[in-house]
Design a protein around this motif. Structure first.
Motif, PDB file in Angstrom:
ATOM      1  N   SER A  20      14.936  -6.412  -5.982  1.00  0.00           N
ATOM      2  CA  SER A  20      15.431  -7.082  -4.782  1.00  0.00           C
ATOM      3  C   SER A  20      14.486  -6.904  -3.609  1.00  0.00           C
ATOM      4  CB  SER A  20      16.814  -6.538  -4.403  1.00  0.00           C
ATOM      5  OG  SER A  20      16.726  -5.142  -4.147  1.00  0.00           O
ATOM      6  N   THR A  21      13.500  -5.989  -3.745  1.00  0.00           N
ATOM      7  CA  THR A  21      12.527  -5.765  -2.676  1.00  0.00           C
ATOM      8  C   THR A  21      11.131  -5.836  -3.275  1.00  0.00           C
ATOM      9  OG1 THR A  21      14.112  -4.243  -1.685  1.00  0.00           O
ATOM     10  CG2 THR A  21      11.903  -4.246  -0.766  1.00  0.00           C
ATOM     11  N   PRO A  22      10.581  -7.039  -3.460  1.00  0.00           N
ATOM     12  CA  PRO A  22       9.286  -7.174  -4.111  1.00  0.00           C
ATOM     13  C   PRO A  22       8.186  -6.463  -3.335  1.00  0.00           C
ATOM     14  CG  PRO A  22      10.265  -9.338  -3.629  1.00  0.00           C
ATOM     15  CD  PRO A  22      11.156  -8.317  -3.034  1.00  0.00           C
ATOM     16  N   LEU A  23       7.115  -6.116  -4.030  1.00  0.00           N
ATOM     17  CA  LEU A  23       6.006  -5.425  -3.392  1.00  0.00           C
ATOM     18  C   LEU A  23       5.406  -6.231  -2.249  1.00  0.00           C
ATOM     19  CD1 LEU A  23       4.104  -3.896  -6.435  1.00  0.00           C
ATOM     20  CD2 LEU A  23       5.510  -2.712  -4.766  1.00  0.00           C
ATOM     21  N   LYS A  24       5.505  -7.538  -2.305  1.00  0.00           N
ATOM     22  CA  LYS A  24       4.914  -8.356  -1.248  1.00  0.00           C
ATOM     23  C   LYS A  24       5.590  -8.103   0.098  1.00  0.00           C
ATOM     24  CE  LYS A  24       7.775 -12.482  -2.080  1.00  0.00           C
ATOM     25  NZ  LYS A  24       7.753 -13.910  -2.456  1.00  0.00           N
ATOM     26  N   HIS A  25       6.758  -7.498   0.101  1.00  0.00           N
ATOM     27  CA  HIS A  25       7.438  -7.194   1.358  1.00  0.00           C
ATOM     28  C   HIS A  25       6.847  -5.969   2.047  1.00  0.00           C
ATOM     29  CE1 HIS A  25      11.376  -9.576   0.356  1.00  0.00           C
ATOM     30  NE2 HIS A  25      10.299 -10.336   0.442  1.00  0.00           N
ATOM     31  N   ILE A  26       6.038  -5.195   1.344  1.00  0.00           N
ATOM     32  CA  ILE A  26       5.361  -4.066   1.973  1.00  0.00           C
ATOM     33  C   ILE A  26       4.299  -4.613   2.920  1.00  0.00           C
ATOM     34  CG2 ILE A  26       3.843  -2.086   1.571  1.00  0.00           C
ATOM     35  CD1 ILE A  26       5.219  -1.771  -1.157  1.00  0.00           C
ATOM     36  N   ARG A  27       4.358  -4.183   4.167  1.00  0.00           N
ATOM     37  CA  ARG A  27       3.431  -4.731   5.165  1.00  0.00           C
ATOM     38  C   ARG A  27       2.168  -3.887   5.325  1.00  0.00           C
ATOM     39  NH1 ARG A  27       5.666  -4.101   9.802  1.00  0.00           N
ATOM     40  NH2 ARG A  27       7.506  -2.953   9.109  1.00  0.00           N
ATOM     41  N   GLY A  28       2.198  -2.663   4.815  1.00  0.00           N
ATOM     42  CA  GLY A  28       1.005  -1.832   4.840  1.00  0.00           C
ATOM     43  C   GLY A  28       0.148  -2.078   3.612  1.00  0.00           C
ATOM     44  N   ARG A  29      -0.767  -1.150   3.354  1.00  0.00           N
ATOM     45  CA  ARG A  29      -1.685  -1.307   2.221  1.00  0.00           C
ATOM     46  C   ARG A  29      -1.361  -0.297   1.133  1.00  0.00           C
ATOM     47  NH1 ARG A  29      -8.029  -1.358   3.349  1.00  0.00           N
ATOM     48  NH2 ARG A  29      -7.574   0.757   4.087  1.00  0.00           N
ATOM     49  N   LEU A  30      -1.237  -0.792  -0.086  1.00  0.00           N
ATOM     50  CA  LEU A  30      -0.907   0.038  -1.246  1.00  0.00           C
ATOM     51  C   LEU A  30      -2.044  -0.081  -2.257  1.00  0.00           C
ATOM     52  CD1 LEU A  30       1.336   1.770  -2.612  1.00  0.00           C
ATOM     53  CD2 LEU A  30       2.157  -0.357  -3.645  1.00  0.00           C
ATOM     54  N   THR A  31      -2.654   1.050  -2.623  1.00  0.00           N
ATOM     55  CA  THR A  31      -3.820   1.054  -3.501  1.00  0.00           C
ATOM     56  C   THR A  31      -3.568   1.959  -4.692  1.00  0.00           C
ATOM     57  OG1 THR A  31      -5.237   0.798  -1.559  1.00  0.00           O
ATOM     58  CG2 THR A  31      -6.311   1.423  -3.616  1.00  0.00           C
ATOM     59  N   ALA A  32      -3.833   1.456  -5.879  1.00  0.00           N
ATOM     60  CA  ALA A  32      -3.693   2.250  -7.093  1.00  0.00           C
ATOM     61  C   ALA A  32      -4.980   3.008  -7.390  1.00  0.00           C
ATOM     62  CB  ALA A  32      -3.343   1.341  -8.274  1.00  0.00           C
ATOM     63  N   ASP A  33      -4.829   4.210  -7.972  1.00  0.00           N
ATOM     64  CA  ASP A  33      -5.982   5.028  -8.365  1.00  0.00           C
ATOM     65  C   ASP A  33      -7.003   5.128  -7.236  1.00  0.00           C
ATOM     66  OD1 ASP A  33      -5.089   5.720 -10.911  1.00  0.00           O
ATOM     67  OD2 ASP A  33      -5.885   3.900 -11.806  1.00  0.00           O
TER      68      ASP A  33
END
Length: 315
Positions: A20-33
């Motif tokens: 119900s809260t897709p990642l696109k709703h995150i307004r900051g930056r999310l980086t894997a590894d």
């Protein structure tokens, strides 16, 4: 998208954000590894499974509220007093950027400081506002969030003496304000709960003269320059000062000045500092610290306690 792959253990998943809260709703930056070595002073160690740099407090709060409670969370400031182990840090590392690095004078004695603001910015803003008593923060290479969590201090003063209250986002995403008397402060320690992030703090000093404040800041800067290996890859003060002792003196008396393990070395300039001379691994740095502890224990009977945070997993 409701689940992220768990990059540390193939085949498992980390439930992070519900559908119900897709990642696109995150307004900051999310980086894997995300490599952490470039972000810490030792310039060693592994990667964060996930690095989150929130846009603002609401973004951080929403992110943590949606994150599976089983996923560990760790806040990262300037990385000046930290060993990131070579296997990296599982879960989420939260790094507060420019939106959290603002400092403003509220009145003649009080400062409102973002959790990502540096000690230099806090002390300089205080000087410009004629607020004395926070000059010591000029000497601590960290951020407000770290000062609050670790009761950061130097030159005979610490954070508990100037803190009024702090704003914290708990691991659950809840935003709360804690007074200084609720933090259970002792030497380089607080009772802030694991996984929470300090997003701002209110500091109180005293009315002062800007010229005198600058003179004190200059004195502190000169003292640090003369006694500490500031231009080296280091982690700051390695061990806490035991009651009635100075850690550097115990290390020196145990014959550890200049002691090496690989590219890790005990500083010859200040023996309570460990150095990365080039390509030291975090394992070498930590093992050198443990060797120093053992030698001090054998020589003086005093058991040194780590001041540097050691986080993550071994490779």
């Amino acid at each position: 998208m409701g689940r992220w792959p768990c990059r540390r253990n193939r085949g498992c998943t980390v439930s992070a954000v519900p559908s119900s809260t897709p990642l696109k709703h995150i307004r900051g930056r999310l980086t894997a590894d995300a490599p952490l070595a470039p972000l810490v002073w030792f310039k060693s160690g592994g990667a964060a499974e996930w690095l989150f740099e929130p846009k603002d407090i609401a973004d951080l709060s929403d992110f943590l509220a949606a994150l599976d409670p089983a996923v560990p969370v760790m806040a990262l400031g300037l990385g000046s007093n930290m060993i990131v182990r070579d296997g990296g840090v599982p879960g989420v590392v939260v790094r507060l950027g420019k939106p959290f690095a603002k400092v403003a004078a509220l009145d003649a004695t009080t400062l409102q400081c973002g959790g990502g603001a540096s000690g230099i910015l806090v002390s300089s803003t205080a000087r410009d506002a004629g607020i004395a008593g926070v000059e010591f923060l000029r000497s601590i290479p960290g951020t407000v969030g770290g000062f609050v969590r670790m009761n950061g201090g130097a030159y005979g003063r610490d954070t508990s003496e100037i803190l009024v209250a702090c704003d914290v986002v708990l691991r659950s995403g809840e935003q709360i304000t804690l007074r200084v008397d609720q933090l259970g402060y002792t030497y380089r320690h607080s009772t802030l709960p694991d996984g929470c992030v300090v997003v701002s703090a209110t500091f109180r000093g005293a009315p002062g003269d800007t010229v005198a404040i600058q003179a004190e800041m200059d004195r502190i800067a000169a003292a640090r320059e003369a006694s500490q290996p500031l231009r080296s890859k280091t982690g700051g003060s390695t061990f806490k000062n035991p009651e009635g002792h100075k850690a550097w003196q115990l290390v020196d008396e145990a014959g550890c000045r200049g002691l090496k393990r690989g590219d890790a070395q005990v500083s010859e300039k200040h023996t309570n500092f460990l150095l990365n001379l080039g390509n030291a691994t975090s394992a070498e740095i930590e093992a050198l610290g443990e060797e120093v502890r053992a030698k001090v224990k054998a020589q003086s009977g005093v058991e040194l306690e780590w001041e540097i945070q050691r986080v993550g997993v071994t490779s």
